[in-house]
Motif scaffolding. Structure first.
Motif, PDB file in Angstrom:
ATOM      1  N   GLY A 176       0.785  -1.232  -0.092  1.00 45.16           N
ATOM      2  CA  GLY A 176      -0.121   0.070  -0.004  1.00 45.16           C
ATOM      3  C   GLY A 176       0.890   1.218  -0.016  1.00 45.16           C
ATOM      4  O   GLY A 176       0.294   2.396  -0.383  1.00 45.16           O
ATOM      5  N   HIS A 177       2.026   1.068   0.173  1.00 47.52           N
ATOM      6  CA  HIS A 177       2.805   2.339   0.319  1.00 47.52           C
ATOM      7  C   HIS A 177       3.940   2.284  -0.625  1.00 47.52           C
ATOM      8  O   HIS A 177       4.667   3.281  -0.769  1.00 47.52           O
ATOM      9  N   VAL A 178       3.673   1.418  -1.389  1.00 46.98           N
ATOM     10  CA  VAL A 178       4.616   1.492  -2.927  1.00 46.98           C
ATOM     11  C   VAL A 178       3.892   1.469  -4.045  1.00 46.98           C
ATOM     12  O   VAL A 178       4.127   1.045  -5.199  1.00 46.98           O
ATOM     13  N   MET A 179       2.403   1.831  -3.953  1.00 43.52           N
ATOM     14  CA  MET A 179       1.439   1.718  -5.131  1.00 43.52           C
ATOM     15  C   MET A 179       1.966   2.459  -6.240  1.00 43.52           C
ATOM     16  O   MET A 179       1.426   2.281  -7.461  1.00 43.52           O
ATOM     17  N   TRP A 180       2.659   3.554  -6.047  1.00 44.63           N
ATOM     18  CA  TRP A 180       3.174   4.334  -7.307  1.00 44.63           C
ATOM     19  C   TRP A 180       4.057   3.582  -8.256  1.00 44.63           C
ATOM     20  O   TRP A 180       3.976   3.874  -9.510  1.00 44.63           O
ATOM     21  N   ILE A 201      -5.383  -4.446 -10.554  1.00 51.17           N
ATOM     22  CA  ILE A 201      -4.637  -4.461  -9.055  1.00 51.17           C
ATOM     23  C   ILE A 201      -4.338  -3.072  -8.536  1.00 51.17           C
ATOM     24  O   ILE A 201      -4.825  -2.973  -7.104  1.00 51.17           O
ATOM     25  N   TYR A 202      -4.139  -2.057  -9.256  1.00 52.57           N
ATOM     26  CA  TYR A 202      -3.767  -0.859  -8.555  1.00 52.57           C
ATOM     27  C   TYR A 202      -4.905  -0.350  -8.121  1.00 52.57           C
ATOM     28  O   TYR A 202      -4.927   0.152  -6.733  1.00 52.57           O
ATOM     29  N   TYR A 203      -6.353  -0.504  -8.520  1.00 56.54           N
ATOM     30  CA  TYR A 203      -7.424   0.022  -7.867  1.00 56.54           C
ATOM     31  C   TYR A 203      -8.027  -1.069  -6.969  1.00 56.54           C
ATOM     32  O   TYR A 203      -8.702  -0.378  -5.792  1.00 56.54           O
ATOM     33  N   LEU A 204      -7.661  -2.147  -6.820  1.00 59.64           N
ATOM     34  CA  LEU A 204      -8.148  -2.887  -5.848  1.00 59.64           C
ATOM     35  C   LEU A 204      -7.193  -3.091  -4.560  1.00 59.64           C
ATOM     36  O   LEU A 204      -7.838  -2.924  -3.525  1.00 59.64           O
ATOM     37  N   LEU A 205      -6.003  -2.787  -4.772  1.00 59.15           N
ATOM     38  CA  LEU A 205      -5.158  -2.965  -3.388  1.00 59.15           C
ATOM     39  C   LEU A 205      -5.240  -1.674  -2.809  1.00 59.15           C
ATOM     40  O   LEU A 205      -5.507  -0.700  -3.494  1.00 59.15           O
ATOM     41  N   PRO A 206      -5.001  -1.573  -1.345  1.00 60.85           N
ATOM     42  CA  PRO A 206      -5.053  -0.222  -0.823  1.00 60.85           C
ATOM     43  C   PRO A 206      -3.978   0.612  -1.247  1.00 60.85           C
ATOM     44  O   PRO A 206      -2.739   0.077  -1.037  1.00 60.85           O
ATOM     45  N   ASN A 207      -4.349   1.881  -1.488  1.00 60.50           N
ATOM     46  CA  ASN A 207      -3.063   2.695  -1.493  1.00 60.50           C
ATOM     47  C   ASN A 207      -3.052   3.765  -0.314  1.00 60.50           C
ATOM     48  O   ASN A 207      -3.548   4.817   0.053  1.00 60.50           O
ATOM     49  N   TYR A 238     -13.296   2.279   0.930  1.00 60.20           N
ATOM     50  CA  TYR A 238     -12.429   1.112   1.088  1.00 60.20           C
ATOM     51  C   TYR A 238     -12.655   0.367   2.389  1.00 60.20           C
ATOM     52  O   TYR A 238     -12.759  -0.741   2.444  1.00 60.20           O
ATOM     53  N   ILE A 239     -12.904   1.117   3.537  1.00 58.69           N
ATOM     54  CA  ILE A 239     -13.202   0.392   4.997  1.00 58.69           C
ATOM     55  C   ILE A 239     -14.512  -0.305   4.740  1.00 58.69           C
ATOM     56  O   ILE A 239     -14.813  -1.500   5.064  1.00 58.69           O
ATOM     57  N   LEU A 240     -15.643   0.344   4.008  1.00 60.27           N
ATOM     58  CA  LEU A 240     -17.150  -0.298   3.843  1.00 60.27           C
ATOM     59  C   LEU A 240     -16.775  -1.344   2.981  1.00 60.27           C
ATOM     60  O   LEU A 240     -17.703  -2.464   3.324  1.00 60.27           O
ATOM     61  N   ALA A 241     -16.064  -1.189   1.965  1.00 57.14           N
ATOM     62  CA  ALA A 241     -15.967  -2.458   1.131  1.00 57.14           C
ATOM     63  C   ALA A 241     -15.159  -3.730   1.813  1.00 57.14           C
ATOM     64  O   ALA A 241     -15.738  -4.684   1.704  1.00 57.14           O
TER      65      ALA A 241
END
Length: 256
Positions: A176-180, A201-207, A238-241
């Motif tokens: 989540g801290h290297v999503m860039w 994958i970029y949108y599914l994983l937590p950024n 994201y929390i709700l999902a």
């Protein structure tokens, strides 16, 4: 809030707050944050910036540890001790159980972060930094990140063991801290299908980097209000999902 959800939340908070690990991590978080004063004396450059940078990083690290270590045991411990049967035999649905657990640990994180933040905020003020409202904003964004981590750990805790929950949660935290890097990696791909897969994958994983404003706070640069608002909405969505997915899995789970 329903009484059943409130009861589970309060009980989860009390149980987490009684943990020796909880107090130990808070103690070390405060200790390392305050030790940033010593580091600032030994480092070249603006001492106040060094103090803020190292202090905020220390609080971040220990708060994340609290979120992970308490979250991965939330559901598994109830199943292991067979107390889940007593809880679900009462007028409590499985969805309410998950929501109550999340709210209880969310309150735990708020308490832990509040204790560390309050002491560090006062420490900075007494060290000549004044009442820096940017630090308060940083802690607000950190709280959102911690709530996302809690939801992630709760999701994994709902269907697997604490060890696997720990591995999965830590992995997603680091990712989540290297999503860039996903966008950088995508530019090297030539096949459209792989580019599309990387984008999904970029949108599914937590950024989680969306909540990191430490550099702006330390350097005193302006923060874009719209970017902050988007980060808040992103955290809520994201929390709700994650909670919806955890409830879906927990409904299907059979206890032995």
């Amino acid at each position: 809030m329903k009484a059943s959800v409130k009861g589970i939340a309060v009980n989860t908070f009390k149980e987490s707050a009684r943990s020796k690990v909880f107090y130990l991590l808070i103690f070390f978080g405060i200790l390392f944050a305050l030790s940033s004063k010593l580091i600032s004396f030994l480092t070249l450059g603006d001492a106040m910036k060094v103090l803020k940078d190292t202090g905020l990083a220390a609080i971040n690290f220990f708060c994340v540890l609290i979120a992970i270590f308490t979250g991965i045991n939330l559901v598994y411990k109830e199943i292991e001790k067979k107390t889940i049967y007593n809880i679900l035999s009462k007028p409590v649905t499985r969805d309410e159980f998950i929501i109550g657990k999340f709210l209880g640990l969310g309150l735990t994180m708020l308490t832990a972060l509040g204790a560390m933040a309050g002491i560090f905020f006062l420490f900075v003020a007494l060290s000549g930094g004044g009442l820096d409202l940017g630090i308060a904003l940083y802690f607000l964004m950190l709280l959102l990140e911690l709530l996302v981590i809690v939801a992630i750990s709760l999701l994994f805790s709902s269907f697997t063991t604490p060890i696997l929950s720990f591995i999965f949660t830590v992995s997603l935290y680091l990712i989540g801290h290297v999503m860039w890097t996903f966008n950088e990696f995508k530019s090297y791909l030539k096949i459209p299908a792989w580019k599309a897969f990387t984008q999904v994958i970029y949108y599914l994983l937590p950024n989680l980097d969306k909540f990191n404003i430490k550099n702006e706070v330390v350097l005193g640069t302006a923060l874009d209000p719209w970017t902050l608002l988007f980060s808040v909405l992103y955290a809520l969505a994201y929390i709700l999902a994650l909670l919806a997915l955890a409830m879906l899995i927990f409904r299907k789970r059979e206890f032995q």
